[in-house]
Scaffold this motif. Sequence first.
Motif, PDB file in Angstrom:
ATOM      1  N   ARG A  90      -9.030 -49.505 -21.954  1.00 18.26           N
ATOM      2  CA  ARG A  90      -8.596 -48.318 -22.708  1.00 18.26           C
ATOM      3  C   ARG A  90      -9.770 -47.359 -22.902  1.00 18.26           C
ATOM      4  N   ILE A  91     -10.934 -47.896 -23.275  1.00 19.25           N
ATOM      5  CA  ILE A  91     -12.123 -47.058 -23.460  1.00 19.25           C
ATOM      6  C   ILE A  91     -12.502 -46.381 -22.147  1.00 19.25           C
ATOM      7  N   MET A  92     -12.475 -47.158 -21.060  1.00 18.52           N
ATOM      8  CA  MET A  92     -12.808 -46.608 -19.754  1.00 18.52           C
ATOM      9  C   MET A  92     -11.879 -45.456 -19.379  1.00 18.52           C
ATOM     10  N   GLN A  93     -10.594 -45.621 -19.617  1.00 18.13           N
ATOM     11  CA  GLN A  93      -9.613 -44.596 -19.256  1.00 18.13           C
ATOM     12  C   GLN A  93      -9.770 -43.331 -20.085  1.00 18.13           C
ATOM     13  N   GLN A  94     -10.217 -43.469 -21.339  1.00 15.82           N
ATOM     14  CA  GLN A  94     -10.478 -42.294 -22.161  1.00 15.82           C
ATOM     15  C   GLN A  94     -11.542 -41.412 -21.516  1.00 15.82           C
ATOM     16  N   TYR A  95     -12.599 -42.045 -21.017  1.00 16.91           N
ATOM     17  CA  TYR A  95     -13.659 -41.275 -20.361  1.00 16.91           C
ATOM     18  C   TYR A  95     -13.168 -40.677 -19.047  1.00 16.91           C
ATOM     19  N   GLU A  96     -12.355 -41.419 -18.315  1.00 18.06           N
ATOM     20  CA  GLU A  96     -11.837 -40.889 -17.050  1.00 18.06           C
ATOM     21  C   GLU A  96     -10.995 -39.639 -17.269  1.00 18.06           C
ATOM     22  N   ASP A  97     -10.327 -39.563 -18.388  1.00 20.53           N
ATOM     23  CA  ASP A  97      -9.432 -38.434 -18.659  1.00 20.53           C
ATOM     24  C   ASP A  97     -10.172 -37.188 -19.118  1.00 20.53           C
ATOM     25  N   THR A  98     -11.446 -37.321 -19.494  1.00 21.02           N
ATOM     26  CA  THR A  98     -12.127 -36.189 -20.139  1.00 21.02           C
ATOM     27  C   THR A  98     -13.412 -35.742 -19.450  1.00 21.02           C
ATOM     28  N   HIS A  99     -13.795 -36.369 -18.337  1.00 25.35           N
ATOM     29  CA  HIS A  99     -15.051 -36.022 -17.675  1.00 25.35           C
ATOM     30  C   HIS A  99     -14.872 -35.917 -16.161  1.00 25.35           C
ATOM     31  N   GLY A 100     -15.515 -34.907 -15.591  1.00 24.12           N
ATOM     32  CA  GLY A 100     -15.406 -34.687 -14.153  1.00 24.12           C
ATOM     33  C   GLY A 100     -16.383 -35.515 -13.342  1.00 24.12           C
ATOM     34  N   ALA A 101     -17.547 -35.803 -13.903  1.00 25.64           N
ATOM     35  CA  ALA A 101     -18.549 -36.643 -13.236  1.00 25.64           C
ATOM     36  C   ALA A 101     -18.874 -37.787 -14.179  1.00 25.64           C
ATOM     37  N   LEU A 102     -18.742 -39.008 -13.692  1.00 29.81           N
ATOM     38  CA  LEU A 102     -18.769 -40.152 -14.593  1.00 29.81           C
ATOM     39  C   LEU A 102     -19.415 -41.352 -13.903  1.00 29.81           C
TER      40      LEU A 102
ATOM     41  N   ARG B  65     -24.618 -64.013 -18.407  1.00 30.14           N
ATOM     42  CA  ARG B  65     -23.783 -65.192 -18.166  1.00 30.14           C
ATOM     43  C   ARG B  65     -22.797 -64.906 -17.039  1.00 30.14           C
ATOM     44  N   SER B  66     -21.541 -65.125 -17.255  1.00 26.60           N
ATOM     45  CA  SER B  66     -20.545 -64.828 -16.227  1.00 26.60           C
ATOM     46  C   SER B  66     -20.165 -63.358 -16.370  1.00 26.60           C
ATOM     47  N   ASN B  67     -20.774 -62.535 -15.530  1.00 34.36           N
ATOM     48  CA  ASN B  67     -20.591 -61.095 -15.704  1.00 34.36           C
ATOM     49  C   ASN B  67     -19.230 -60.658 -15.167  1.00 34.36           C
ATOM     50  N   GLY B  68     -18.266 -60.575 -16.068  1.00 33.25           N
ATOM     51  CA  GLY B  68     -16.972 -60.040 -15.681  1.00 33.25           C
ATOM     52  C   GLY B  68     -16.854 -58.567 -15.980  1.00 33.25           C
ATOM     53  N   LEU B  69     -17.783 -58.026 -16.781  1.00 32.10           N
ATOM     54  CA  LEU B  69     -17.656 -56.643 -17.245  1.00 32.10           C
ATOM     55  C   LEU B  69     -17.738 -55.653 -16.089  1.00 32.10           C
ATOM     56  N   GLY B  70     -18.801 -55.745 -15.295  1.00 28.97           N
ATOM     57  CA  GLY B  70     -18.945 -54.818 -14.175  1.00 28.97           C
ATOM     58  C   GLY B  70     -17.805 -54.908 -13.184  1.00 28.97           C
ATOM     59  N   PRO B  71     -17.449 -56.102 -12.702  1.00 32.77           N
ATOM     60  CA  PRO B  71     -16.349 -56.220 -11.755  1.00 32.77           C
ATOM     61  C   PRO B  71     -15.001 -55.737 -12.306  1.00 32.77           C
ATOM     62  N   VAL B  72     -14.717 -56.021 -13.594  1.00 33.69           N
ATOM     63  CA  VAL B  72     -13.453 -55.549 -14.177  1.00 33.69           C
ATOM     64  C   VAL B  72     -13.416 -54.022 -14.201  1.00 33.69           C
ATOM     65  N   LEU B  73     -14.523 -53.406 -14.587  1.00 33.65           N
ATOM     66  CA  LEU B  73     -14.579 -51.944 -14.571  1.00 33.65           C
ATOM     67  C   LEU B  73     -14.395 -51.420 -13.148  1.00 33.65           C
ATOM     68  N   SER B  74     -15.132 -52.015 -12.213  1.00 32.40           N
ATOM     69  CA  SER B  74     -15.071 -51.549 -10.828  1.00 32.40           C
ATOM     70  C   SER B  74     -13.678 -51.723 -10.229  1.00 32.40           C
ATOM     71  N   GLY B  75     -12.989 -52.791 -10.619  1.00 31.24           N
ATOM     72  CA  GLY B  75     -11.659 -53.038 -10.073  1.00 31.24           C
ATOM     73  C   GLY B  75     -10.586 -52.142 -10.639  1.00 31.24           C
ATOM     74  N   ASN B  76     -10.940 -51.369 -11.694  1.00 33.81           N
ATOM     75  CA  ASN B  76      -9.920 -50.531 -12.343  1.00 33.81           C
ATOM     76  C   ASN B  76     -10.313 -49.059 -12.436  1.00 33.81           C
ATOM     77  N   THR B  77     -11.381 -48.661 -11.701  1.00 31.86           N
ATOM     78  CA  THR B  77     -11.787 -47.253 -11.710  1.00 31.86           C
ATOM     79  C   THR B  77     -12.229 -46.841 -10.322  1.00 31.86           C
ATOM     80  N   SER B  78     -12.160 -45.559 -10.044  1.00 36.14           N
ATOM     81  CA  SER B  78     -12.683 -45.040  -8.779  1.00 36.14           C
ATOM     82  C   SER B  78     -14.076 -44.447  -8.973  1.00 36.14           C
ATOM     83  N   TYR B  79     -14.596 -44.530 -10.190  1.00 34.07           N
ATOM     84  CA  TYR B  79     -15.938 -44.025 -10.477  1.00 34.07           C
ATOM     85  C   TYR B  79     -16.972 -45.136 -10.248  1.00 34.07           C
TER      86      TYR B  79
END
Length: 423
Positions: free
Chosen positions: A312-324, A332-346
Amino acid sequence: MALPKEVVGFKLGSLLIEGKTKQVFDLPDVPGHCLLLNKDRITAGDGVKAHDMEGKAAISNQTNAKVFEILKAAGIKTAFVKIASPTAFISKKCDMVPIEWVTRRLATGSFLKRNPGVPEGFRFTPPKQETFFKDDANHDPQWSEEQIVSANFKFNNIVIGQDEVDFMRKTTILVFEVLEKAWALRDCALIDMKIEFGVDADGNILVADVIDSDSWRLWPSGDKRLMVDKQVYRNLTNVTSADLDKVKRNFAWVKDQLDHLKPTIHHKVVIFMGSPADQEHCQKIAKAGRELGLDVDLRVTSAHKATEETLRIMQQYEDTHGALVFIAVAGRSNGLGPVLSGNTSYPVINCPPPSDKLVQDIWSSLSVPSGLGCATVIYPDSAALMAAQIIGLQDYLVWGRLRARQIEMAAALRVADKKIRNL
């Protein structure tokens, strides 16, 4: 004509130098600084052609200030400090290097006369850089870099050698390319321009003097017939009041257009940290990014423990910025980067925080599922630098800061090398 004693509260000292279009005064109450007072005067041909033009001083003063503010925002070191009055500005006091540094994107004007056979409009890639010795009596002859080095100029204890010439050449081209990118936002082609350098009391080489419509060729839509620079005045055989009014209107148009040269895309770099315990590491990334001109936000969220909230936080930024750009800080088990990458084109950059298990954390960040494009870096400044390189594709000020930093780093290495050689 008596010299002024004061300008808007600034007590003027001795007249340091007087040129065709300006006077430079010492400021006894502001050590290390001077005041440049523009004249309502336009000249060409080393002063052979000259006319009074009421209002030119104010237009030039504002144009110069706006240009130097752009250069400052791009990380380029200049002598300009601030506007002092409608027709004057404050500058660091410098010993001026008597060389005009000219950069050309297209062949035109004097270049064609000196290089017969080159067609007008020939495009220089990279930009062509030339140097001319300031000598009105001999019409500012062109000098080679070898002549500049051989002259053994010395200003404020700095000898102008090959290292200093290299620094000024690279900075000259950077100034041109920053302003070229800026003017492109208004569909104006910067054809060529000249600048000068000075050495301040601390031995710093700074872009100095004045940059205004006397300093460049500017063609709207890349069409020479639409030129709005001093060449219009140079081309006049018989100068009438109507001609001067046209030149003045062109200069005023340029001054007004400078208000619209800021990058048009609103960018953001968002640092997601998987835990508030990673804040120190993230603050280092943010600090390095802001020094490069990045607009940085820090957020705390976990891809494992709060997946929906993270998206939800990621999508808020996608809706309001042209360059992101997203930077994921998780161990530890880094799921944060892959989850973001799998759900954004930025773009997403992994930068795991320091820990006693950093090797495993780095491998976790590198070993992502197929179809995902996370980059991984270790150091905070590397994450900021990579984000700036991405944003710099669309923001010429960030791009300029990156180039300026590269030039400064190279110069610092040469200074260190020179000290080692002299031991």
